[in-house]
Structures are given as C-alpha cells and as structure tokens.
Design an enzyme around this catalytic site. Structure first.
Site, PDB file in Angstrom:
ATOM      1  N   ASP A 167     -22.173  56.336  44.519  1.00 46.20           N
ATOM      2  CA  ASP A 167     -21.316  56.980  45.530  1.00 46.20           C
ATOM      3  C   ASP A 167     -21.283  56.194  46.846  1.00 46.20           C
ATOM      4  O   ASP A 167     -22.180  55.392  47.132  1.00 46.20           O
ATOM      5  CB  ASP A 167     -21.840  58.388  45.859  1.00 46.20           C
ATOM      6  CG  ASP A 167     -21.516  59.380  44.753  1.00 46.20           C
ATOM      7  OD1 ASP A 167     -21.108  58.945  43.657  1.00 46.20           O
ATOM      8  OD2 ASP A 167     -21.699  60.584  44.996  1.00 46.20           O
ATOM      9  N   HIS A 227     -13.966  59.886  45.888  1.00 48.12           N
ATOM     10  CA  HIS A 227     -15.048  60.570  46.613  1.00 48.12           C
ATOM     11  C   HIS A 227     -14.551  60.999  47.990  1.00 48.12           C
ATOM     12  O   HIS A 227     -15.334  61.085  48.917  1.00 48.12           O
ATOM     13  CB  HIS A 227     -16.248  59.619  46.715  1.00 48.12           C
ATOM     14  CG  HIS A 227     -17.540  60.275  47.143  1.00 48.12           C
ATOM     15  ND1 HIS A 227     -17.939  61.500  46.671  1.00 48.12           N
ATOM     16  CD2 HIS A 227     -18.512  59.868  48.001  1.00 48.12           C
ATOM     17  CE1 HIS A 227     -19.116  61.814  47.222  1.00 48.12           C
ATOM     18  NE2 HIS A 227     -19.478  60.849  48.043  1.00 48.12           N
ATOM     19  N   HIS A 250     -15.303  61.231  53.616  1.00 50.98           N
ATOM     20  CA  HIS A 250     -16.580  61.900  53.366  1.00 50.98           C
ATOM     21  C   HIS A 250     -16.815  63.152  54.220  1.00 50.98           C
ATOM     22  O   HIS A 250     -17.912  63.379  54.716  1.00 50.98           O
ATOM     23  CB  HIS A 250     -17.739  60.905  53.574  1.00 50.98           C
ATOM     24  CG  HIS A 250     -18.922  61.182  52.675  1.00 50.98           C
ATOM     25  ND1 HIS A 250     -19.963  62.004  53.038  1.00 50.98           N
ATOM     26  CD2 HIS A 250     -19.224  60.748  51.425  1.00 50.98           C
ATOM     27  CE1 HIS A 250     -20.857  62.050  52.058  1.00 50.98           C
ATOM     28  NE2 HIS A 250     -20.426  61.291  51.056  1.00 50.98           N
ATOM     29  N   HIS A 276     -26.485  55.534  44.887  1.00 51.09           N
ATOM     30  CA  HIS A 276     -25.581  55.187  45.994  1.00 51.09           C
ATOM     31  C   HIS A 276     -25.498  53.682  46.187  1.00 51.09           C
ATOM     32  O   HIS A 276     -26.523  53.010  46.232  1.00 51.09           O
ATOM     33  CB  HIS A 276     -26.048  55.853  47.300  1.00 51.09           C
ATOM     34  CG  HIS A 276     -25.928  57.345  47.275  1.00 51.09           C
ATOM     35  ND1 HIS A 276     -26.852  58.146  46.654  1.00 51.09           N
ATOM     36  CD2 HIS A 276     -24.971  58.177  47.768  1.00 51.09           C
ATOM     37  CE1 HIS A 276     -26.483  59.416  46.774  1.00 51.09           C
ATOM     38  NE2 HIS A 276     -25.342  59.465  47.448  1.00 51.09           N
TER      39      HIS A 276
END
Ligand code: ZN
Length: 382
Positions: free
Chosen positions: A201, A252, A256, A346
């Site tokens: 991510d 994603h 964010h 990540h």
C-alpha cells in the site's frame, strides 16, 4: 380748411402710431407664447433619450413600463427548454433585461433626460442535467479443459455515465467510463496450488517501490500494489514497471483520506480521479479498491461497489509501517500464513527499509511451504 386738414393729419398720425404699437404687442405676445410653449414642452413634457440606441422621447415623470406600453412594446420572459431544445415551460426562462445607463433596473423606474435605455426579451434556460452511473454487464469466459476450476479473474462490470434532462428525462449524452472486463474461469487437470497474495500500500515510492519490485522479480513472485492516485501521477514510470513485470494494481484513493467518514461525492471523486490516472498510465483500470486505513462505512462499500470495485482489506497485517524490525515483520507473517491469505505490507508512506529487508525471507519461507505468490486477480477464492 388748411387748419382743419392739419388737425386731421395730426389725428391720423396719432392713430397710426397706436395701431403699430398694438401689432407689436400682438406679435411679441405670440412670440412669447411660442417660446413659452417650447419651454414648457422641452422642460416639462419631452425628455430626449434612447431605446436600444434609437432616439426616442419620454414624458417627464414617465416610467419605463408606461413608456413601453405607450410604444406598444411587450417584453417576454425566456422559456425553459429541454436538453434537446423542446419548450418545457413557456416563460420558465430568464426575465426580460431592462437596463438604464448599463445598470439593471425595473419597469417602475422613472425616466430622466438623456437616459440610455436598453431592453431585450429574457433568454431561454436549459433544464439542469443530472448524471447517472449505470453498470454494464460483464461476460464470463472459460480457458483450457479439465475438471478443476480456478478463477483467473473476477473481471468487473463496466460503467456508463448518462446525462439526462432533469424534467424531460431526455438523454443528453452517454459515455462509457469503463468497459466491462470479462470474468475468466480456468479449467485444469491439476489440483490448484497453495497461493497467497502479497499486497503493498501507499506507493508508488521512488526509493522503495523499485527495491521491492527487484526482490519480487529475483524471487519470481507477483504482488498487488494499492497505489495512491497522487503518487501514481507523480511516478507514472514506476507504475508502468509494476505492470510490465506482471504485478497487479489496486486503487487506494487519490490522497489517502479517511473515506469511512467521507461523503458520497468525496468517495466518488477520490476513486474516479485515481481511476483516470491509472487508466491513463496502464491503459486499463483496476477492479480492486482498498480504503485508506481500512476505514469503512456502508456508504463507502455501496459507492465503491456501484463504481464496479471489489473492496479488499487483508488477512495478515504485520504492522510493517510501525517499523518493528525486519525480523518481527517476517515472524508475524510466518505465524499467521494460511492458503489464500492476503498479506498487507507497505511500499510507500515512509522509510520502508525493514519491509524490503523482510520480503526475501518471507518469500523464501512461504515458498518452502509450497505457496505460490499471486496477484489478487489470480487468487481463486474471495
Ligand atoms: Zn494506506
């Protein structure tokens, strides 16, 4: 006789003088009257002005409304028209325009000397367009032969954006936002293998994503990268490298945010913006969406589903973002792994040195246990 006639002459002269004075007075009063009339007409009744640049006269004290009525000019409101131009409501458009000296005013405005009056009928107004998203159904394809069934990809329904007239329901435009992708079922004679899905991510990151990519390539493993739209926009070449080596992309969000708290418009914007960026870079969109921080709401789930996304979180989260040490990251994955597991790691959002260091060990261990590393698209079970 001479005396008498002298007197008569005198008398005549006197009366001639009297009649000359009378004429003068008459002419003078007539002149005065005319001047007075002109004066009264000019200063009391007639106001020179212009209507749409044509010289006109108004009466003193006359309003615009009265002047227009006297001239037989009737101003009309515009109409409300549909997206195809049909009249939906007479007079439903804009009111007539009335300006004096380039300022909007009303019909009860009293006209003044030299006013420049501009009038026009109201313009038509088009009904509002509403936008609707409609799914486009997806086909299902089968590959190969054999009794064992695996799902290669779920595919996803397409999405069509329709603009309709709010009142007329007339279709103004139709645009395919995303063509449908078929679901692909693979049949085989082999028992399906043990698989896990590595996911990364918050990238792409110019330092850590290429490092992770080279570990994956060296180990012959694939992963799914949940990228942020704004990072993808910044590093499109990294996104291209990811796809070129067979990895899959996920959405994603763009920036964010906590989408579990967001409005529908905000969710759609975050997803659609990223979708456009990824489509521009990759030539196709992803069907996968992972909300930032795993934050969920019913609105988020339904909105993402309506946009054709499959929402995916994870099974195993070793908290690599908290930098617990490469060994701890490895141990946490090793103790929790099971077939079909989705592992969260990540590649962006901070220093990912520990994640890069843990990755070869994780891959080596799981491979020794018989696992294959697949993208979410290749994962057979949901
Ligand atoms: Zn994230």
């Amino acid at each position: 006789m001479a005396e008498k006639s002298r007197a008569t002459v005198k008398k005549r002269t006197r009366s001639a003088a009297a009649s000359g004075r009378g004429k003068f007075i008459a002419v003078a009063s007539l002149l005065l009257f005319v001047v007075f009339q002109a004066f009264v007409y000019h200063f009391y009744f007639a106001l020179p002005l212009s209507i749409n640049d044509q010289p006109r006269q108004a009466f003193k004290g006359e309003t615009i409304g009265k002047l227009l009525a006297r001239k037989g000019i009737a101003l009309q409101r515009g109409d409300l028209i549909s997206v195809s131009g049909k009249v939906l409501q007479r007079g439903g458009g804009k009111p007539p325009l009335i300006e004096v000296n380039q300022k909007r005013t009303a019909l009860d405005r009293v006209l003044k000397n030299s006013d420049s009056l501009f009038i026009s009928n109201g313009t038509d107004v088009q009904e509002r367009k509403i936008r609707l998203l409609e799914p486009l159904p997806q086909p299902t394809l089968q590959e190969d032969e054999g009794p064992f069934i695996t799902l290669v990809t779920h595919g996803y329904p397409g999405l069509k954006m329709i603009q309709k007239g709010e009142f007329s329901q007339e279709i103004a435009s139709e645009e395919i936002i995303r063509p449908p992708q078929p679901a692909i079922i693979r049949r085989s004679t082999n028992v399906p293998s043990l698989v896990v899905a590595l996911t990364f991510d918050d990238g792409p990151d110019p330092i850590f994503t290429p490092q992770i990519l080279s570990v994956l390539q060296r180990e012959g493993a694939l992963a799914t990268f949940f990228v942020l739209g704004k990072k993808a926009q910044e590093y499109p070449e990294i996104v291209q490298q990811l796809i070129a080596s067979g990895n899959a992309l996920g959405n994603h969000s763009f920036s964010h945010p906590d989408l579990g708290q967001a409005s529908r418009a905000n969710i759609e914007h975050e997803l659609a913006t990223t979708e456009r960026i990824l489509t521009d870079i990759a030539g196709h969109n992803t069907k996968w969406f992972r909300p930032p921080k795993g934050s969920l709401s019913p609105l988020l789930i339904s909105t993402a589903a309506l946009m054709g996304y499959r929402l995916v979180l994870w099974d195993i989260d070793p908290w690599d973002w908290s930098k617990p040490g490469a060994e701890t990251i490895y141990q946490r994955v090793a103790t929790k792994v099971r077939p079909g597991a989705v592992i969260l790691l990540h590649d962006g959002g901070g220093d990912r040195t520990q994640t890069v260091a843990a990755l070869p060990k994780i891959i080596a261990l799981l491979r020794s246990q018989g696992y294959y590393f697949v993208t979410l698209d290749q994962l057979p079970n949901d």
